[in-house]
Scaffold this motif. Structure first.
Motif, mmCIF file in Angstrom:
data_model
loop_
_atom_site.group_PDB
_atom_site.id
_atom_site.type_symbol
_atom_site.label_atom_id
_atom_site.label_comp_id
_atom_site.label_asym_id
_atom_site.label_seq_id
_atom_site.Cartn_x
_atom_site.Cartn_y
_atom_site.Cartn_z
ATOM 1 N N ASP A 1 -3.109 21.216 4.711
ATOM 2 C CA ASP A 1 -1.923 20.375 4.609
ATOM 3 C C ASP A 1 -2.209 18.918 5.010
ATOM 4 O OD1 ASP A 1 0.699 19.728 4.158
ATOM 5 O OD2 ASP A 1 1.539 21.184 5.562
ATOM 6 N N ARG A 2 -1.284 18.061 4.626
ATOM 7 C CA ARG A 2 -1.271 16.660 5.074
ATOM 8 C C ARG A 2 -0.765 16.649 6.519
ATOM 9 N NH1 ARG A 2 2.861 13.040 1.612
ATOM 10 N NH2 ARG A 2 1.035 12.681 0.295
ATOM 11 N N PRO A 3 -1.450 15.961 7.456
ATOM 12 C CA PRO A 3 -0.916 15.910 8.826
ATOM 13 C C PRO A 3 0.448 15.218 8.865
ATOM 14 C CG PRO A 3 -3.124 14.911 8.690
ATOM 15 C CD PRO A 3 -2.693 15.200 7.285
ATOM 16 N N GLY A 4 1.354 15.765 9.672
ATOM 17 C CA GLY A 4 2.667 15.133 9.835
ATOM 18 C C GLY A 4 3.542 15.225 8.598
ATOM 19 N N HIS A 5 3.210 16.106 7.687
ATOM 20 C CA HIS A 5 3.860 16.209 6.372
ATOM 21 C C HIS A 5 5.377 16.420 6.498
ATOM 22 C CE1 HIS A 5 3.136 18.089 2.100
ATOM 23 N NE2 HIS A 5 4.088 17.151 2.098
ATOM 24 N N ASP A 6 6.158 15.521 5.952
ATOM 25 C CA ASP A 6 7.621 15.697 5.944
ATOM 26 C C ASP A 6 7.991 16.851 5.026
ATOM 27 O OD1 ASP A 6 8.340 13.660 7.703
ATOM 28 O OD2 ASP A 6 8.402 12.136 6.132
ATOM 29 N N SER B 1 12.157 -0.593 -0.813
ATOM 30 C CA SER B 1 11.727 0.332 0.236
ATOM 31 C C SER B 1 11.827 1.772 -0.259
ATOM 32 C CB SER B 1 12.536 0.085 1.503
ATOM 33 O OG SER B 1 12.015 0.857 2.558
ATOM 34 N N THR B 2 11.855 2.699 0.666
ATOM 35 C CA THR B 2 11.649 4.107 0.299
ATOM 36 C C THR B 2 12.512 5.044 1.127
ATOM 37 O OG1 THR B 2 9.999 5.878 0.435
ATOM 38 C CG2 THR B 2 9.664 4.029 1.891
ATOM 39 N N ASP B 3 12.814 6.213 0.556
ATOM 40 C CA ASP B 3 13.559 7.231 1.331
ATOM 41 C C ASP B 3 12.729 7.775 2.484
ATOM 42 O OD1 ASP B 3 11.741 8.845 -0.064
ATOM 43 O OD2 ASP B 3 13.259 10.154 -0.952
ATOM 44 N N GLU B 4 11.407 7.512 2.468
ATOM 45 C CA GLU B 4 10.555 8.053 3.542
ATOM 46 C C GLU B 4 10.880 7.441 4.892
ATOM 47 O OE1 GLU B 4 6.480 8.783 3.052
ATOM 48 O OE2 GLU B 4 6.671 9.298 0.943
ATOM 49 N N VAL B 5 11.573 6.289 4.907
ATOM 50 C CA VAL B 5 11.906 5.686 6.204
ATOM 51 C C VAL B 5 12.878 6.567 6.993
ATOM 52 C CG1 VAL B 5 11.486 3.308 5.450
ATOM 53 C CG2 VAL B 5 13.801 4.244 5.287
ATOM 54 N N GLU C 1 0.910 -1.148 0.000
ATOM 55 C CA GLU C 1 0.000 0.000 0.000
ATOM 56 C C GLU C 1 0.942 1.189 0.000
ATOM 57 O OE1 GLU C 1 -3.221 0.344 -0.234
ATOM 58 O OE2 GLU C 1 -3.675 -1.791 -0.289
ATOM 59 N N SER C 2 0.963 1.949 -1.089
ATOM 60 C CA SER C 2 2.082 2.876 -1.314
ATOM 61 C C SER C 2 1.745 4.348 -1.122
ATOM 62 C CB SER C 2 2.628 2.671 -2.732
ATOM 63 O OG SER C 2 1.685 3.171 -3.680
ATOM 64 N N HIS C 3 0.475 4.672 -0.831
ATOM 65 C CA HIS C 3 0.133 6.097 -0.787
ATOM 66 C C HIS C 3 0.062 6.626 0.648
ATOM 67 C CE1 HIS C 3 -1.008 9.893 -2.245
ATOM 68 N NE2 HIS C 3 -2.312 9.785 -2.087
ATOM 69 N N PRO D 1 1.938 6.481 8.884
ATOM 70 C CA PRO D 1 1.697 5.024 8.964
ATOM 71 C C PRO D 1 2.352 4.300 7.788
ATOM 72 C CG PRO D 1 -0.297 6.214 9.516
ATOM 73 C CD PRO D 1 0.688 7.258 9.063
ATOM 74 N N TYR D 2 2.284 4.890 6.581
ATOM 75 C CA TYR D 2 2.925 4.246 5.424
ATOM 76 C C TYR D 2 4.422 4.070 5.672
ATOM 77 C CZ TYR D 2 5.509 4.079 1.032
ATOM 78 O OH TYR D 2 6.403 3.744 0.046
ATOM 79 N N SER D 3 5.107 5.164 5.994
ATOM 80 C CA SER D 3 6.570 5.057 6.082
ATOM 81 C C SER D 3 6.994 4.219 7.278
ATOM 82 C CB SER D 3 7.234 6.433 6.095
ATOM 83 O OG SER D 3 6.673 7.258 7.072
#
Ligand code: NAD
Ligand code: DAU
Length: 349
Positions: free
Chosen positions: A270-275, A122-126, A82-84, A147-149
Protein backbone atom coordinates in the motif's frame (compact mmCIF):
# COMPACT_ATOMS: atom_id res chain seq x y z
CA UNK A 1 -9.95 38.72 -21.25
CA UNK A 2 -6.26 37.82 -21.28
CA UNK A 3 -5.77 34.75 -19.09
CA UNK A 4 -2.49 33.71 -17.51
CA UNK A 5 -2.67 29.94 -17.05
CA UNK A 6 0.05 28.29 -14.97
CA UNK A 7 0.75 24.60 -15.56
CA UNK A 8 -1.09 24.70 -18.88
CA UNK A 9 1.07 21.94 -20.38
CA UNK A 10 -0.12 19.41 -17.78
CA UNK A 11 -3.22 17.23 -17.84
CA UNK A 12 -5.98 19.54 -16.56
CA UNK A 13 -4.29 22.77 -17.66
CA UNK A 14 -4.03 21.63 -21.29
CA UNK A 15 -7.65 20.44 -21.34
CA UNK A 16 -8.63 23.79 -19.82
CA UNK A 17 -6.78 25.83 -22.45
CA UNK A 18 -8.35 23.86 -25.31
CA UNK A 19 -11.76 24.23 -23.64
CA UNK A 20 -11.44 28.01 -23.23
CA UNK A 21 -10.11 28.67 -26.72
CA UNK A 22 -12.87 26.53 -28.26
CA UNK A 23 -15.75 28.04 -26.31
CA UNK A 24 -14.74 31.55 -25.28
CA UNK A 25 -14.16 33.72 -28.31
CA UNK A 26 -13.19 36.82 -26.32
CA UNK A 27 -10.37 35.09 -24.42
CA UNK A 28 -6.65 34.81 -25.12
CA UNK A 29 -4.28 32.64 -23.10
CA UNK A 30 -0.66 32.86 -21.96
CA UNK A 31 0.43 29.39 -20.88
CA UNK A 32 3.23 29.64 -18.31
CA UNK A 33 4.79 26.25 -17.56
CA UNK A 34 8.14 24.95 -16.39
CA UNK A 35 7.75 21.73 -18.42
CA UNK A 36 8.64 19.31 -15.64
CA UNK A 37 8.33 15.58 -16.37
CA UNK A 38 4.53 16.15 -16.27
CA UNK A 39 4.42 19.06 -18.72
CA UNK A 40 4.04 18.15 -22.36
CA UNK A 41 3.54 20.59 -25.24
CA UNK A 42 2.21 17.71 -27.35
CA UNK A 43 -0.98 18.09 -25.26
CA UNK A 44 -1.53 21.44 -26.97
CA UNK A 45 -0.61 20.64 -30.56
CA UNK A 46 -4.17 21.24 -31.77
CA UNK A 47 -4.12 24.89 -30.64
CA UNK A 48 -0.41 25.73 -30.82
CA UNK A 49 -0.91 27.94 -33.90
CA UNK A 50 -4.00 29.75 -32.58
CA UNK A 51 -3.13 33.51 -32.52
CA UNK A 52 -4.92 33.81 -29.18
CA UNK A 53 -2.46 31.36 -27.58
CA UNK A 54 1.15 31.85 -26.48
CA UNK A 55 3.55 29.77 -24.45
CA UNK A 56 6.24 30.90 -22.01
CA UNK A 57 8.53 28.37 -20.40
CA UNK A 58 9.14 29.41 -16.80
CA UNK A 59 9.05 28.45 -13.14
CA UNK A 60 6.36 29.92 -10.88
CA UNK A 61 9.02 30.22 -8.16
CA UNK A 62 10.97 32.68 -10.35
CA UNK A 63 9.50 36.09 -9.45
CA UNK A 64 11.23 38.07 -12.21
CA UNK A 65 10.17 35.65 -14.95
CA UNK A 66 6.58 35.55 -13.63
CA UNK A 67 6.43 39.34 -13.56
CA UNK A 68 7.64 39.66 -17.13
CA UNK A 69 5.22 37.04 -18.50
CA UNK A 70 2.22 38.19 -16.47
CA UNK A 71 2.26 41.85 -17.57
CA UNK A 72 -0.91 42.74 -19.46
CA UNK A 73 -2.94 39.73 -18.26
CA UNK A 74 -6.26 40.33 -16.48
CA UNK A 75 -6.72 37.05 -14.65
CA UNK A 76 -4.80 34.00 -13.47
CA UNK A 77 -5.90 30.38 -13.37
CA UNK A 78 -3.27 28.64 -11.30
CA UNK A 79 -2.93 24.91 -12.09
CA UNK A 80 0.87 24.54 -11.83
CA UNK A 81 1.81 22.06 -9.13
CA UNK A 82 3.67 18.91 -8.30
CA UNK A 83 0.46 16.91 -8.44
CA UNK A 84 1.29 13.27 -7.71
CA UNK A 85 0.78 11.96 -4.17
CA UNK A 86 3.22 9.05 -4.51
CA UNK A 87 6.05 11.26 -5.78
CA UNK A 88 5.40 13.68 -2.91
CA UNK A 89 5.85 10.77 -0.50
CA UNK A 90 9.09 9.58 -2.10
CA UNK A 91 10.57 13.08 -2.60
CA UNK A 92 8.55 15.79 -0.83
CA UNK A 93 10.81 18.81 -1.46
CA UNK A 94 9.49 19.62 -4.95
CA UNK A 95 5.86 19.66 -3.74
CA UNK A 96 6.64 22.12 -1.01
CA UNK A 97 8.74 24.32 -3.29
CA UNK A 98 6.29 24.56 -6.19
CA UNK A 99 2.97 24.25 -4.40
CA UNK A 100 3.68 26.53 -1.45
CA UNK A 101 6.49 28.85 -2.50
CA UNK A 102 5.35 29.00 -6.14
CA UNK A 103 1.85 30.02 -5.08
CA UNK A 104 3.30 32.67 -2.76
CA UNK A 105 5.42 34.13 -5.59
CA UNK A 106 2.40 34.25 -7.90
CA UNK A 107 0.25 35.94 -5.28
CA UNK A 108 2.92 38.58 -4.65
CA UNK A 109 3.42 39.43 -8.31
CA UNK A 110 -0.28 39.28 -9.12
CA UNK A 111 -1.00 41.73 -6.32
CA UNK A 112 1.79 44.02 -7.45
CA UNK A 113 0.49 44.07 -11.05
CA UNK A 114 -3.16 44.49 -10.04
CA UNK A 115 -4.50 41.23 -11.50
CA UNK A 116 -8.32 41.37 -11.41
CA UNK A 117 -9.08 37.71 -10.62
CA UNK A 118 -7.02 34.78 -9.39
CA UNK A 119 -8.47 31.27 -9.44
CA UNK A 120 -6.41 28.93 -7.32
CA UNK A 121 -6.85 25.28 -8.33
CA UNK A 122 -6.87 23.07 -5.26
CA UNK A 123 -8.04 19.58 -4.41
CA UNK A 124 -10.48 17.55 -2.31
CA UNK A 125 -7.41 15.91 -0.74
CA UNK A 126 -7.04 18.91 1.59
CA UNK A 127 -10.07 17.58 3.52
CA UNK A 128 -8.27 14.26 4.14
CA UNK A 129 -10.04 10.97 4.81
CA UNK A 130 -13.83 11.12 4.87
CA UNK A 131 -15.74 8.69 7.10
CA UNK A 132 -17.97 6.15 5.32
CA UNK A 133 -21.07 7.96 4.04
CA UNK A 134 -19.66 11.45 4.78
CA UNK A 135 -19.13 14.22 2.18
CA UNK A 136 -16.85 17.27 2.58
CA UNK A 137 -18.39 20.68 1.98
CA UNK A 138 -16.39 23.89 1.66
CA UNK A 139 -16.45 24.47 5.44
CA UNK A 140 -15.10 21.04 6.37
CA UNK A 141 -11.80 21.08 8.29
CA UNK A 142 -8.53 20.79 6.38
CA UNK A 143 -6.89 17.51 7.45
CA UNK A 144 -4.39 16.66 4.71
CA UNK A 145 -2.51 13.35 4.94
CA UNK A 146 0.36 13.47 2.43
CA UNK A 147 3.14 15.97 1.67
CA UNK A 148 1.25 16.74 -1.56
CA UNK A 149 -2.09 17.45 0.09
CA UNK A 150 -0.54 19.39 2.96
CA UNK A 151 1.35 21.58 0.47
CA UNK A 152 -1.95 22.21 -1.35
CA UNK A 153 -3.69 23.02 1.95
CA UNK A 154 -0.80 25.38 2.77
CA UNK A 155 -1.27 27.16 -0.55
CA UNK A 156 -5.04 27.40 0.02
CA UNK A 157 -4.42 29.10 3.36
CA UNK A 158 -1.96 31.53 1.79
CA UNK A 159 -4.58 32.45 -0.83
CA UNK A 160 -7.17 32.90 1.91
CA UNK A 161 -4.82 35.19 3.83
CA UNK A 162 -4.28 37.39 0.75
CA UNK A 163 -8.02 37.83 0.34
CA UNK A 164 -8.48 38.75 3.98
CA UNK A 165 -5.34 40.86 4.51
CA UNK A 166 -4.91 42.62 1.18
CA UNK A 167 -8.41 42.38 -0.29
CA UNK A 168 -6.82 40.35 -3.11
CA UNK A 169 -9.46 39.07 -5.61
CA UNK A 170 -8.86 35.32 -5.32
CA UNK A 171 -11.16 32.29 -5.42
CA UNK A 172 -10.40 28.61 -4.82
CA UNK A 173 -11.69 25.46 -6.51
CA UNK A 174 -11.26 22.06 -4.88
CA UNK A 175 -11.91 19.25 -7.30
CA UNK A 176 -12.03 15.51 -6.97
CA UNK A 177 -10.08 12.94 -9.04
CA UNK A 178 -10.04 14.02 -12.68
CA UNK A 179 -9.80 11.56 -15.54
CA UNK A 180 -9.83 12.00 -19.31
CA UNK A 181 -7.48 12.46 -22.26
CA UNK A 182 -3.84 13.58 -21.92
CA UNK A 183 -3.35 12.40 -18.32
CA UNK A 184 0.21 11.39 -17.48
CA UNK A 185 0.26 7.61 -16.84
CA UNK A 186 1.56 7.79 -13.27
CA UNK A 187 -2.04 8.36 -12.11
CA UNK A 188 -4.51 5.53 -11.47
CA UNK A 189 -6.75 5.81 -14.52
CA UNK A 190 -4.19 6.10 -17.36
CA UNK A 191 -1.74 3.75 -15.61
CA UNK A 192 -4.39 1.02 -15.34
CA UNK A 193 -5.77 1.55 -18.85
CA UNK A 194 -2.38 1.48 -20.54
CA UNK A 195 -1.13 -1.47 -18.47
CA UNK A 196 -4.30 -3.40 -19.33
CA UNK A 197 -3.92 -2.57 -23.03
CA UNK A 198 -0.41 -4.10 -22.81
CA UNK A 199 -1.67 -7.11 -20.76
CA UNK A 200 0.53 -5.98 -17.86
CA UNK A 201 -0.48 -6.36 -14.17
CA UNK A 202 -2.75 -3.69 -12.65
CA UNK A 203 -1.11 -2.78 -9.30
CA UNK A 204 -3.79 -2.35 -6.60
CA UNK A 205 -2.51 -0.59 -3.51
CA UNK A 206 -3.49 -2.39 -0.30
CA UNK A 207 -6.97 -3.95 -0.30
CA UNK A 208 -8.28 -1.79 -3.19
CA UNK A 209 -11.26 -0.67 -1.11
CA UNK A 210 -10.27 2.99 -1.06
CA UNK A 211 -12.92 5.27 -2.55
CA UNK A 212 -12.46 8.17 -4.93
CA UNK A 213 -14.93 10.62 -6.47
CA UNK A 214 -14.35 10.55 -10.25
CA UNK A 215 -14.81 13.69 -12.34
CA UNK A 216 -14.38 13.97 -16.10
CA UNK A 217 -11.79 16.68 -16.83
CA UNK A 218 -14.17 18.46 -19.23
CA UNK A 219 -16.73 18.87 -16.43
CA UNK A 220 -13.98 20.30 -14.23
CA UNK A 221 -12.95 22.78 -16.95
CA UNK A 222 -16.55 23.97 -17.25
CA UNK A 223 -16.67 24.38 -13.47
CA UNK A 224 -13.42 26.38 -13.38
CA UNK A 225 -14.73 28.73 -16.09
CA UNK A 226 -17.94 29.24 -14.07
CA UNK A 227 -15.91 30.10 -10.97
CA UNK A 228 -13.60 32.39 -12.96
CA UNK A 229 -16.48 34.30 -14.51
CA UNK A 230 -19.16 34.25 -11.83
CA UNK A 231 -17.71 33.01 -8.52
CA UNK A 232 -17.71 35.25 -5.48
CA UNK A 233 -14.32 36.65 -4.45
CA UNK A 234 -12.87 34.90 -1.40
CA UNK A 235 -15.06 31.82 -1.79
CA UNK A 236 -14.12 28.15 -2.09
CA UNK A 237 -16.01 25.92 -4.56
CA UNK A 238 -15.99 22.12 -4.49
CA UNK A 239 -16.10 20.54 -7.97
CA UNK A 240 -16.77 16.80 -7.86
CA UNK A 241 -18.07 14.08 -10.15
CA UNK A 242 -20.62 12.90 -7.55
CA UNK A 243 -19.56 9.37 -8.50
CA UNK A 244 -17.76 7.77 -5.56
CA UNK A 245 -16.35 4.33 -6.40
CA UNK A 246 -14.02 1.80 -4.77
CA UNK A 247 -10.77 1.42 -6.69
CA UNK A 248 -11.45 -2.28 -7.14
CA UNK A 249 -14.92 -1.64 -8.57
CA UNK A 250 -13.42 0.90 -10.95
CA UNK A 251 -10.85 -1.64 -12.12
CA UNK A 252 -13.57 -4.21 -12.82
CA UNK A 253 -15.43 -1.59 -14.87
CA UNK A 254 -12.26 -0.74 -16.83
CA UNK A 255 -11.52 -4.40 -17.52
CA UNK A 256 -15.08 -4.99 -18.74
CA UNK A 257 -14.91 -2.09 -21.22
CA UNK A 258 -11.45 -3.20 -22.36
CA UNK A 259 -12.45 -6.86 -22.64
CA UNK A 260 -9.47 -7.90 -20.50
CA UNK A 261 -9.37 -10.64 -17.80
CA UNK A 262 -9.53 -10.16 -14.00
CA UNK A 263 -6.28 -12.13 -13.77
CA UNK A 264 -4.44 -8.84 -14.52
CA UNK A 265 -5.43 -7.54 -11.04
CA UNK A 266 -2.43 -7.66 -8.67
CA UNK A 267 -2.41 -6.56 -5.04
CA UNK A 268 0.75 -4.68 -4.06
CA UNK A 269 2.15 -2.94 -0.97
CA UNK A 270 0.00 0.00 0.00
CA UNK A 271 0.79 3.71 -0.21
CA UNK A 272 1.83 4.97 3.27
CA UNK A 273 -0.82 7.15 4.90
CA UNK A 274 -3.28 6.22 2.13
CA UNK A 275 -6.60 8.06 2.49
CA UNK A 276 -9.53 5.61 2.41
CA UNK A 277 -12.25 7.85 1.08
CA UNK A 278 -12.71 11.18 -0.69
CA UNK A 279 -16.21 12.44 -1.37
CA UNK A 280 -17.38 15.98 -2.07
CA UNK A 281 -20.57 17.86 -1.42
CA UNK A 282 -20.93 20.13 -4.48
CA UNK A 283 -24.28 21.73 -3.65
CA UNK A 284 -22.70 25.21 -3.63
CA UNK A 285 -21.56 24.94 -7.26
CA UNK A 286 -25.04 23.92 -8.32
CA UNK A 287 -26.90 26.45 -6.20
CA UNK A 288 -24.68 29.49 -6.88
CA UNK A 289 -23.30 28.83 -10.34
CA UNK A 290 -25.77 26.36 -11.85
CA UNK A 291 -22.97 23.84 -12.40
CA UNK A 292 -23.19 20.08 -12.08
CA UNK A 293 -21.28 17.30 -13.83
CA UNK A 294 -22.71 16.38 -17.23
CA UNK A 295 -20.58 13.36 -18.22
CA UNK A 296 -21.59 10.05 -16.63
CA UNK A 297 -18.87 7.68 -15.48
CA UNK A 298 -19.96 5.08 -18.06
CA UNK A 299 -19.74 7.56 -20.92
CA UNK A 300 -16.53 9.16 -19.60
CA UNK A 301 -14.78 5.81 -19.17
CA UNK A 302 -15.70 4.62 -22.66
CA UNK A 303 -14.54 7.93 -24.16
CA UNK A 304 -11.29 7.97 -22.14
CA UNK A 305 -10.40 4.36 -22.92
CA UNK A 306 -11.13 5.06 -26.59
CA UNK A 307 -8.80 8.07 -26.47
CA UNK A 308 -5.89 6.04 -25.06
CA UNK A 309 -6.55 3.27 -27.59
CA UNK A 310 -6.38 5.67 -30.51
CA UNK A 311 -3.49 7.82 -29.23
CA UNK A 312 -0.75 5.23 -28.91
CA UNK A 313 1.80 7.71 -30.32
CA UNK A 314 1.11 10.20 -27.52
CA UNK A 315 1.37 7.38 -25.01
CA UNK A 316 4.65 6.10 -26.47
CA UNK A 317 5.97 9.68 -26.24
CA UNK A 318 5.38 9.85 -22.48
CA UNK A 319 6.07 6.24 -21.50
CA UNK A 320 9.80 6.52 -21.88
CA UNK A 321 12.83 8.01 -20.09
CA UNK A 322 11.84 9.36 -16.67
CA UNK A 323 8.55 7.47 -16.67
CA UNK A 324 10.20 4.09 -17.21
CA UNK A 325 12.78 4.69 -14.45
CA UNK A 326 9.95 5.79 -12.14
CA UNK A 327 7.91 2.69 -12.98
CA UNK A 328 10.89 0.36 -12.54
CA UNK A 329 11.81 1.91 -9.22
CA UNK A 330 8.38 1.90 -7.58
CA UNK A 331 6.42 -0.90 -9.27
CA UNK A 332 8.77 -3.60 -10.51
CA UNK A 333 9.56 -5.82 -7.49
CA UNK A 334 7.02 -3.99 -5.30
CA UNK A 335 6.05 -6.25 -2.40
CA UNK A 336 2.98 -8.37 -3.18
CA UNK A 337 2.97 -10.37 0.10
CA UNK A 338 -0.26 -10.45 2.11
CA UNK A 339 1.56 -8.93 5.07
CA UNK A 340 2.64 -5.85 3.08
CA UNK A 341 -0.85 -5.41 1.66
CA UNK A 342 -2.50 -5.61 5.07
CA UNK A 343 -0.06 -3.25 6.84
CA UNK A 344 1.20 -0.83 4.23
CA UNK A 345 -1.44 1.88 4.58
CA UNK A 346 -1.51 2.11 8.34
CA UNK A 347 0.64 5.17 8.89
CA UNK A 348 -0.13 7.05 12.13
CA UNK A 349 -2.98 9.59 11.89
P1 NAD B 1 -0.01 17.68 -13.92
O1 NAD B 1 1.01 17.07 -13.04
O2 NAD B 1 -0.53 16.89 -15.06
O3 NAD B 1 0.53 19.07 -14.52
C1 NAD B 1 1.21 20.00 -13.73
C2 NAD B 1 1.81 21.04 -14.67
O4 NAD B 1 2.45 22.03 -13.87
C3 NAD B 1 2.87 20.47 -15.61
O5 NAD B 1 2.67 20.95 -16.92
C4 NAD B 1 4.18 20.99 -15.04
O6 NAD B 1 5.18 21.18 -16.02
C5 NAD B 1 3.73 22.31 -14.43
N1 NAD B 1 4.62 22.74 -13.33
C6 NAD B 1 5.05 22.01 -12.28
N2 NAD B 1 5.86 22.74 -11.50
C7 NAD B 1 5.91 23.97 -12.06
C8 NAD B 1 6.58 25.18 -11.71
N3 NAD B 1 7.36 25.25 -10.61
N4 NAD B 1 6.41 26.26 -12.49
C9 NAD B 1 5.62 26.20 -13.60
N5 NAD B 1 4.99 25.09 -13.99
C10 NAD B 1 5.13 23.99 -13.23
O7 NAD B 1 -1.17 18.12 -12.94
P2 NAD B 1 -2.75 18.05 -13.13
O8 NAD B 1 -3.21 16.69 -12.79
O9 NAD B 1 -3.10 18.65 -14.42
O10 NAD B 1 -3.22 19.02 -11.95
C11 NAD B 1 -3.33 20.43 -12.17
C12 NAD B 1 -3.76 21.09 -10.88
O11 NAD B 1 -5.01 20.54 -10.45
C13 NAD B 1 -2.81 20.90 -9.72
O12 NAD B 1 -2.77 22.10 -8.99
C14 NAD B 1 -3.44 19.80 -8.88
O13 NAD B 1 -3.10 19.94 -7.53
C15 NAD B 1 -4.90 20.09 -9.11
N6 NAD B 1 -5.79 18.92 -9.02
C16 NAD B 1 -5.57 17.81 -9.79
C17 NAD B 1 -6.48 16.76 -9.75
C18 NAD B 1 -6.31 15.53 -10.59
O14 NAD B 1 -7.10 14.59 -10.44
N7 NAD B 1 -5.35 15.47 -11.49
C19 NAD B 1 -7.59 16.83 -8.88
C20 NAD B 1 -7.74 17.97 -8.08
C21 NAD B 1 -6.85 19.02 -8.17
O1 DAU C 1 -8.51 13.77 -5.24
C1 DAU C 1 -7.84 14.70 -6.07
C2 DAU C 1 -6.44 14.22 -6.27
O2 DAU C 1 -6.53 13.07 -7.10
C3 DAU C 1 -5.52 15.26 -6.89
O3 DAU C 1 -5.37 16.32 -6.00
C4 DAU C 1 -4.15 14.66 -7.22
O4 DAU C 1 -3.39 15.61 -7.92
C5 DAU C 1 -4.35 13.44 -8.08
O5 DAU C 1 -3.12 12.81 -8.29
C6 DAU C 1 -5.31 12.46 -7.41
O6 DAU C 1 -4.73 11.87 -6.21
P1 DAU C 1 -5.01 10.34 -5.82
O7 DAU C 1 -3.95 9.90 -4.90
O8 DAU C 1 -6.41 10.14 -5.39
O9 DAU C 1 -4.87 9.72 -7.30
P2 DAU C 1 -4.02 8.50 -7.87
O10 DAU C 1 -4.36 8.43 -9.31
O11 DAU C 1 -2.59 8.56 -7.49
O12 DAU C 1 -4.69 7.26 -7.11
C7 DAU C 1 -6.08 7.03 -7.12
C8 DAU C 1 -6.37 5.84 -6.20
O13 DAU C 1 -5.81 4.66 -6.78
C9 DAU C 1 -5.74 5.97 -4.83
O14 DAU C 1 -6.58 5.33 -3.87
C10 DAU C 1 -4.44 5.18 -4.95
C11 DAU C 1 -4.83 4.07 -5.91
N1 DAU C 1 -3.75 3.57 -6.78
C12 DAU C 1 -3.03 4.48 -7.50
C13 DAU C 1 -2.00 4.08 -8.32
C14 DAU C 1 -1.17 5.10 -9.09
C15 DAU C 1 -3.50 2.21 -6.91
O15 DAU C 1 -4.20 1.38 -6.27
N2 DAU C 1 -2.49 1.81 -7.72
C16 DAU C 1 -1.71 2.68 -8.43
O16 DAU C 1 -0.77 2.24 -9.13
Amino acid sequence: MKLFVTGGAGFIGSNFIRHVLALKKGYSVVNYDKLTYAGNLANLESIAEDPRYSFVRGDICDAAAVEQALRGCNAIVHFAAESHVDRSIYEPAASIETNVKGTFVLLQIARKLGVERFVHISTDEVYGDMLPGAFADENSPLQPSSPYSSSKAGSDLLVRSYVRTYGFPALITRSSNNYGPFQFPEKFMPLMITNALDDKPLPIYGDGKQQRDWLHVEDNCRGVVAVLERGRIGEVYNIGGLDVEENLTMLHRLLRVLGKPDSLLTYVKDRPGHDRRYALDCAKMEKELGWKPAISLDEGLRQTIGWYQSNSDWMAGVRKGDYLSYYDKYYVNRDTSLHAIADGGKAPR
